[in-house]
Design an enzyme around this catalytic site. Sequence first.
Site, PDB file in Angstrom:
ATOM      1  N   PHE A 299       0.904  -1.161  -0.055  1.00  0.00           N
ATOM      2  CA  PHE A 299       0.121  -0.151  -0.061  1.00  0.00           C
ATOM      3  C   PHE A 299       0.800   1.231  -0.077  1.00  0.00           C
ATOM      4  O   PHE A 299       1.787   1.162   0.681  1.00  0.00           O
ATOM      5  CB  PHE A 299      -0.724   0.043   1.339  1.00  0.00           C
TER       6      PHE A 299
ATOM      7  N   ASP B 127       2.770  -5.709   7.960  1.00  0.00           N
ATOM      8  CA  ASP B 127       1.622  -5.089   8.065  1.00  0.00           C
ATOM      9  C   ASP B 127       0.472  -6.000   7.622  1.00  0.00           C
ATOM     10  O   ASP B 127       0.331  -6.741   6.716  1.00  0.00           O
ATOM     11  CB  ASP B 127       1.475  -4.093   6.700  1.00  0.00           C
TER      12      ASP B 127
ATOM     13  N   TYR C   9     -10.366  -1.267  11.053  1.00  0.00           N
ATOM     14  CA  TYR C   9     -11.813  -0.677  10.529  1.00  0.00           C
ATOM     15  C   TYR C   9     -12.015  -1.619   9.358  1.00  0.00           C
ATOM     16  O   TYR C   9     -12.912  -1.373   8.766  1.00  0.00           O
ATOM     17  CB  TYR C   9     -11.689   0.641  10.079  1.00  0.00           C
ATOM     18  N   LYS C  10     -11.329  -2.572   9.129  1.00  0.00           N
ATOM     19  CA  LYS C  10     -11.714  -3.561   7.985  1.00  0.00           C
ATOM     20  C   LYS C  10     -12.237  -4.718   8.610  1.00  0.00           C
ATOM     21  O   LYS C  10     -13.573  -4.452   9.200  1.00  0.00           O
ATOM     22  CB  LYS C  10     -10.285  -3.881   7.146  1.00  0.00           C
TER      23      LYS C  10
ATOM     24  N   ARG D 116     -12.562  -5.167  -7.047  1.00  0.00           N
ATOM     25  CA  ARG D 116     -12.157  -5.541  -5.849  1.00  0.00           C
ATOM     26  C   ARG D 116     -13.383  -6.113  -4.966  1.00  0.00           C
ATOM     27  O   ARG D 116     -14.254  -5.273  -4.702  1.00  0.00           O
ATOM     28  CB  ARG D 116     -11.236  -4.690  -5.213  1.00  0.00           C
TER      29      ARG D 116
END
Length: 397
Positions: free
Chosen positions: A126, A195, A220-221, A371
Site C-alpha cells: 500500500f 502489515d 476498521y476492515k 475488488r
Amino acid sequence: MFELALRAEKLDAEDVLAPLRARFVLDEGVYLDGNSLGALPGHVPDRVQDVVRRQWGELRIRSWDESGWWTAPERIGDRIAPLVGAGPGQIVVGDSTSVNVFKALVAAVRMAGEDRTEILVDATTFPTDGYIAESAARMTGRTLRALSPEEVPAALGDRTAAVLLNHVDYRTGRLHDLPSLTGAVHAAGALVVWDLCHSAGALPVGLDEHGVDLAVGCTYKYLNGGPGSPAYLYVRRDLQPRFDSPLPGWNSHAEPFGMSPSYAPAPGAVRGRVGTPDILSMLALEAALEVWDEAAVSVEAVRAKSLALTDFFLDCVTAYTVPGRVESVTPAAHGERGSQVALRCDDAGEVMKRLIGRGVVGDFRHPDILRFGFTPLYVSFTDVHRAARVLGEVLAE
C-alpha cells in the site's frame, strides 16, 4: 444456474457463523467492501452514546480512572491479540497504521545496529507503507530497496537491517508466506515488520508462533472498528526492553504524570504509545470487538468460511460471465489467497459504479481492478451468488 442458487441456500443452512449476521447493521444490498470499511455492529451506537453522555458528560475527567480510559490502549490490544495469534501484553492500540509503521520500522532499524545499512520494503505495498519506509531510510541514514516479497529471500544479507512486508496484497488479495519469509529474515540476522491490515480478523496470523518481531494493522476492515478507528502495534515480548520509539510521547513515559523534562520509557508494550488516545474511536472499537468475544468465534472457523465464500464466488463468476470478460488476479490456491477476490476488467471503474447502483458494493482499484472483500462474520453465500449474478448482468449490458 438454478443449482447455484440451491447451493448457496445449502451452504447458508450449514454455516456455523450465519447467526452473527444479525449482529450487524445491513440493508437489502450486498456489501462486499469490508476489506475497506467493515459493517457496523448493531450494539456499538448505544455503547458510544454511553461514552459520550455518561462517561464524558457526567463523569468527565474522572473517566480516565473510573471508566478505564487510561488503560484502554493495552486492554483493547489484549482483545485483538488472540485474533492475530499473540499472547497478552504485546499489543498497544492507538494512532494510525501509518504512524505505527513509522514507529515499528525505525525501532527495528535501531535494534538491528549501525552496521546494517539497508531496509527492504514490499514493492507491491500500500503506497503509504512505501512512503514511510522511504522517510525512515532517509532519517536513519539507510538505503532502501523495493522488492516483491518473492524476491526478498535472495536479497537478504548482512547489510539488511529491517524488512517491511504486507501479509495480504491490497490489490490482488495474494496471501504471502509469513512463516517462511519471517524465517528467512531472521536467518539473515535482520528484523521483520508485518502489515496485517488485510489479514487480521480474516485468517490466522500466528505472530507468536512464527516469531514475528513487530507488526501493525488497522481495525476498521475485518475488525469492524469504524471509520478511522485506531490502529495497533505489536512488539514481541523479548524485544520490548530494546524497543526505542522514534516518537517518545508522554503517554509512553515511565512516569507520565511526573512531567520530567527527560524521557524514560515505560516497560512493556506501553512504549508504543505516544500522546493522548482517541477515546471515542477507541471505545467504539472495543465495543465492536465484543462480537468476537460473545460469540466465541474462532479465527480458524472464519478462515474456513472465507475460503468457502471466495471459492463459491469464483465458481459463480465463471458461470455468470462470458469467458474472457473478466480475469481473476487473486491466486486460486488457498494457501496464497486472503479474503478478497480481485477481477481484472477493461472498464472496471464504470462497471463498479453500475454494480453499486444495483446494490452490490465492492470497490475499484486503478486502472482495471474490481475488488470484492468477503467478511465471514456477515457475508452470506446468498450474497455471493447475487453479486456474481448481477456482475454478469452488468457486463452483458
